[in-house]
Design a protein around this motif. Sequence first.
Motif, PDB file in Angstrom:
ATOM      1  N   CYS A   7     113.113  15.725  55.358  1.00  0.00           N
ATOM      2  CA  CYS A   7     112.112  16.768  55.129  1.00  0.00           C
ATOM      3  C   CYS A   7     110.893  16.475  56.000  1.00  0.00           C
ATOM      4  CB  CYS A   7     111.695  16.821  53.667  1.00  0.00           C
ATOM      5  SG  CYS A   7     110.407  18.059  53.303  1.00  0.00           S
ATOM      6  N   VAL A   8     110.478  17.474  56.782  1.00  0.00           N
ATOM      7  CA  VAL A   8     109.271  17.379  57.600  1.00  0.00           C
ATOM      8  C   VAL A   8     108.189  18.225  56.949  1.00  0.00           C
ATOM      9  CG1 VAL A   8     108.253  17.733  59.885  1.00  0.00           C
ATOM     10  CG2 VAL A   8     110.684  17.149  59.676  1.00  0.00           C
ATOM     11  N   VAL A   9     106.996  17.647  56.751  1.00  0.00           N
ATOM     12  CA  VAL A   9     105.881  18.416  56.207  1.00  0.00           C
ATOM     13  C   VAL A   9     104.798  18.531  57.277  1.00  0.00           C
ATOM     14  CG1 VAL A   9     106.321  17.860  53.800  1.00  0.00           C
ATOM     15  CG2 VAL A   9     104.866  16.347  55.137  1.00  0.00           C
ATOM     16  N   GLY A  27     102.443  24.566  56.325  1.00  0.00           N
ATOM     17  CA  GLY A  27     101.394  24.772  55.335  1.00  0.00           C
ATOM     18  C   GLY A  27     101.455  23.759  54.206  1.00  0.00           C
ATOM     19  N   ALA A  28     102.049  22.592  54.516  1.00  0.00           N
ATOM     20  CA  ALA A  28     102.202  21.542  53.499  1.00  0.00           C
ATOM     21  C   ALA A  28     101.429  20.313  53.976  1.00  0.00           C
ATOM     22  CB  ALA A  28     103.676  21.200  53.295  1.00  0.00           C
ATOM     23  N   THR A  29     100.254  20.110  53.422  1.00  0.00           N
ATOM     24  CA  THR A  29      99.374  19.023  53.867  1.00  0.00           C
ATOM     25  C   THR A  29      99.662  17.743  53.105  1.00  0.00           C
ATOM     26  OG1 THR A  29      97.626  20.606  54.397  1.00  0.00           O
ATOM     27  CG2 THR A  29      96.973  18.297  54.133  1.00  0.00           C
ATOM     28  N   ALA A  30     100.009  16.683  53.850  1.00  0.00           N
ATOM     29  CA  ALA A  30     100.221  15.374  53.231  1.00  0.00           C
ATOM     30  C   ALA A  30      98.875  14.747  52.908  1.00  0.00           C
ATOM     31  CB  ALA A  30     101.010  14.473  54.166  1.00  0.00           C
ATOM     32  N   LEU A  31      98.696  14.320  51.670  1.00  0.00           N
ATOM     33  CA  LEU A  31      97.418  13.758  51.229  1.00  0.00           C
ATOM     34  C   LEU A  31      97.417  12.238  51.324  1.00  0.00           C
ATOM     35  CD1 LEU A  31      94.665  14.532  50.025  1.00  0.00           C
ATOM     36  CD2 LEU A  31      95.686  14.275  47.754  1.00  0.00           C
ATOM     37  N   ARG A  32      98.477  11.614  50.834  1.00  0.00           N
ATOM     38  CA  ARG A  32      98.539  10.148  50.846  1.00  0.00           C
ATOM     39  C   ARG A  32      99.978   9.707  50.604  1.00  0.00           C
ATOM     40  NH1 ARG A  32      96.359  11.494  45.810  1.00  0.00           N
ATOM     41  NH2 ARG A  32      97.660  10.852  44.020  1.00  0.00           N
ATOM     42  N   LEU A  33     100.216   8.421  50.850  1.00  0.00           N
ATOM     43  CA  LEU A  33     101.528   7.851  50.566  1.00  0.00           C
ATOM     44  C   LEU A  33     101.701   7.596  49.071  1.00  0.00           C
ATOM     45  CD1 LEU A  33     101.955   5.092  53.315  1.00  0.00           C
ATOM     46  CD2 LEU A  33     103.028   7.339  53.263  1.00  0.00           C
ATOM     47  N   GLU A  34     102.941   7.567  48.669  1.00  0.00           N
ATOM     48  CA  GLU A  34     103.301   7.112  47.330  1.00  0.00           C
ATOM     49  C   GLU A  34     103.972   5.746  47.479  1.00  0.00           C
ATOM     50  OE1 GLU A  34     103.249   9.156  44.029  1.00  0.00           O
ATOM     51  OE2 GLU A  34     101.516   9.563  45.296  1.00  0.00           O
ATOM     52  N   TYR A  35     103.664   4.812  46.568  1.00  0.00           N
ATOM     53  CA  TYR A  35     104.173   3.445  46.661  1.00  0.00           C
ATOM     54  C   TYR A  35     104.959   3.087  45.400  1.00  0.00           C
ATOM     55  CZ  TYR A  35     100.539   3.044  50.260  1.00  0.00           C
ATOM     56  OH  TYR A  35      99.743   3.233  51.361  1.00  0.00           O
ATOM     57  N   GLY A  87     104.085  15.381  59.758  1.00  0.00           N
ATOM     58  CA  GLY A  87     103.646  15.893  61.044  1.00  0.00           C
ATOM     59  C   GLY A  87     104.800  16.409  61.884  1.00  0.00           C
ATOM     60  N   ALA A  88     104.702  17.671  62.293  1.00  0.00           N
ATOM     61  CA  ALA A  88     105.772  18.305  63.070  1.00  0.00           C
ATOM     62  C   ALA A  88     105.423  18.361  64.545  1.00  0.00           C
ATOM     63  CB  ALA A  88     106.070  19.709  62.534  1.00  0.00           C
ATOM     64  N   GLY A  89     104.887  17.247  65.073  1.00  0.00           N
ATOM     65  CA  GLY A  89     104.730  17.125  66.508  1.00  0.00           C
ATOM     66  C   GLY A  89     106.072  16.794  67.141  1.00  0.00           C
ATOM     67  N   VAL A  90     106.107  16.646  68.455  1.00  0.00           N
ATOM     68  CA  VAL A  90     107.364  16.367  69.149  1.00  0.00           C
ATOM     69  C   VAL A  90     108.005  15.083  68.637  1.00  0.00           C
ATOM     70  CG1 VAL A  90     108.378  15.792  71.389  1.00  0.00           C
ATOM     71  CG2 VAL A  90     106.729  17.661  71.218  1.00  0.00           C
ATOM     72  N   GLY A 105     107.391   7.773  49.342  1.00  0.00           N
ATOM     73  CA  GLY A 105     107.203   9.214  49.364  1.00  0.00           C
ATOM     74  C   GLY A 105     105.811   9.604  49.808  1.00  0.00           C
ATOM     75  N   VAL A 106     105.537  10.888  49.690  1.00  0.00           N
ATOM     76  CA  VAL A 106     104.264  11.455  50.122  1.00  0.00           C
ATOM     77  C   VAL A 106     103.763  12.408  49.053  1.00  0.00           C
ATOM     78  CG1 VAL A 106     103.091  12.805  51.890  1.00  0.00           C
ATOM     79  CG2 VAL A 106     104.972  11.303  52.551  1.00  0.00           C
ATOM     80  N   ARG A 107     102.485  12.306  48.741  1.00  0.00           N
ATOM     81  CA  ARG A 107     101.836  13.250  47.835  1.00  0.00           C
ATOM     82  C   ARG A 107     101.165  14.328  48.664  1.00  0.00           C
ATOM     83  NH1 ARG A 107     102.487  14.102  42.489  1.00  0.00           N
ATOM     84  NH2 ARG A 107     102.461  11.825  42.199  1.00  0.00           N
ATOM     85  N   LEU A 108     101.478  15.582  48.363  1.00  0.00           N
ATOM     86  CA  LEU A 108     100.891  16.696  49.093  1.00  0.00           C
ATOM     87  C   LEU A 108      99.567  17.118  48.465  1.00  0.00           C
ATOM     88  CD1 LEU A 108     104.021  18.960  49.777  1.00  0.00           C
ATOM     89  CD2 LEU A 108     103.142  17.009  51.097  1.00  0.00           C
TER      90      LEU A 108
END
Length: 499
Positions: A29-31, A251-259, A9-12, A267-270
Amino acid sequence: MTYDVAVVGAGVGGLTTAALLAARGLRVCVVEREPQAGGCATMSCESFGYSFEPGAGLYAAWQAGGLHERVFAELPVDAPEVRAVSPAYVVRLPDGADVRVGGSAGEFAETLREAFPECADEAVRFYRELTAVADALRRAARREPALATLSKLGRMRLAASEPRIASRVFSAEKVTAAASLKRVSTRFRRFIDAQLQLSAQCASDRCAYLYAALALTEPLRGMHALVGGASALVGRLVESIEKSGGTVRFGATALRLEYDAQGRAVGVRLLSGERIEATRAVISNLTVWDTYGKLVGLERTPAEMRARLKQLAGWGAYLLYAGADEDAVERLPAANLLVLSDWQEGAAFDAEAALLMFSAADAADARAPSGKRAVTVSTFTEAERWFVFHEDETEHEGQDEETLAAVWARLHAALPELGAGIEVIETATPRTFYERTRRKLGMVGGVGQSLAVFGRNAVTHRTSVPNLYMVGDTVFPGQGVAGVTLSAVIVANEIAPPV
């Protein structure tokens, strides 16, 4: 790709955390699912030569030595240009009285005496005590920003550093602002309620006294307008991240966390299937509801957190974007007016029925055709009722038109100086915010700062998942760009303390 930190999330909040960590030497890295940064803070509307901000356009903690100056002192870019706003705003009461909020302590005390002669001494005393408490809290936050998660030993050390006010602060931890308003008039109580609703999302009967102390005194310290609006701040933060070697992906949507095998976030799965690995931390700039509901997943969310998520609620916003003649705005007592249209005596404060905020863009940054000013009129609305089942879109449009008519009538009744010098350009509803940000029910502004969610009861930056942190307006310390920025500082300091 592997980084030290992944930010969703690229909010403030997310951008500020990423900028600080990148400046401190971490690979970041910001998605962001949208094609631009900023989240709801930059959900602007551009139409017919106007550019509107989605809020009041008033920003706290930009004074010399303030929070934002300290943040940008670490970054490789200049802070955006700001201009002081004086007064911060004017509160217009139902009897037509205009109360200027701002000025020196002496000037504001005189303002209170003139506006509330029926309880002048009590009103001045309320603010005097409030200011002493707020100043102590700000000094404490400079030393220990993460006050909500401070250890018992840390609290003892802070108390020792504030011997004259510590007992007053600790005794106020479990009381609402209303406890200090028992001997004031309804007029003054509603003056306070209106401001707390704006800055704390709840009135004095629910708002934690300590949060009220900060919220009510911040405008007296000086508010500012950002030249170019929140987009200017967001642009500098993105630039800083990239200058420090970080990455911002749109334009990179995070779907879920990686454990990993121990259940830590790694990490994050897009949505595309790509995996973004994070060796030190994952930071969520989503709301608390969406962090657990989308990234963590309800099956990994502890039962106590699931129960709490059901109890937490925020307001929706209904916005009216308008174009106003410059001379119409100049007839008003200030460019920013908080309007209370009904005393609601003998009843609980109803923000949706009695409150609206009128905000005209700064004259030097009008963002409008020649001779005009861009105006945002904002009101509170119950978010859920904008998501009831509709047969088709015409029912939502009808709801929008009905709300517009009611707000328009209240606006002209409260601000007759505008006359015919203002016209509607566009509106925004909670569904508009949902479609642009995917925040739950389009709720904005965080959660009401009641005793149930303030201080040691707050939803904090720490989560039930090791290595996963949260920033933003639904975690401590709460709403507004200043609150969100402080949440970012807290997380950045925990992951990589400044040298």
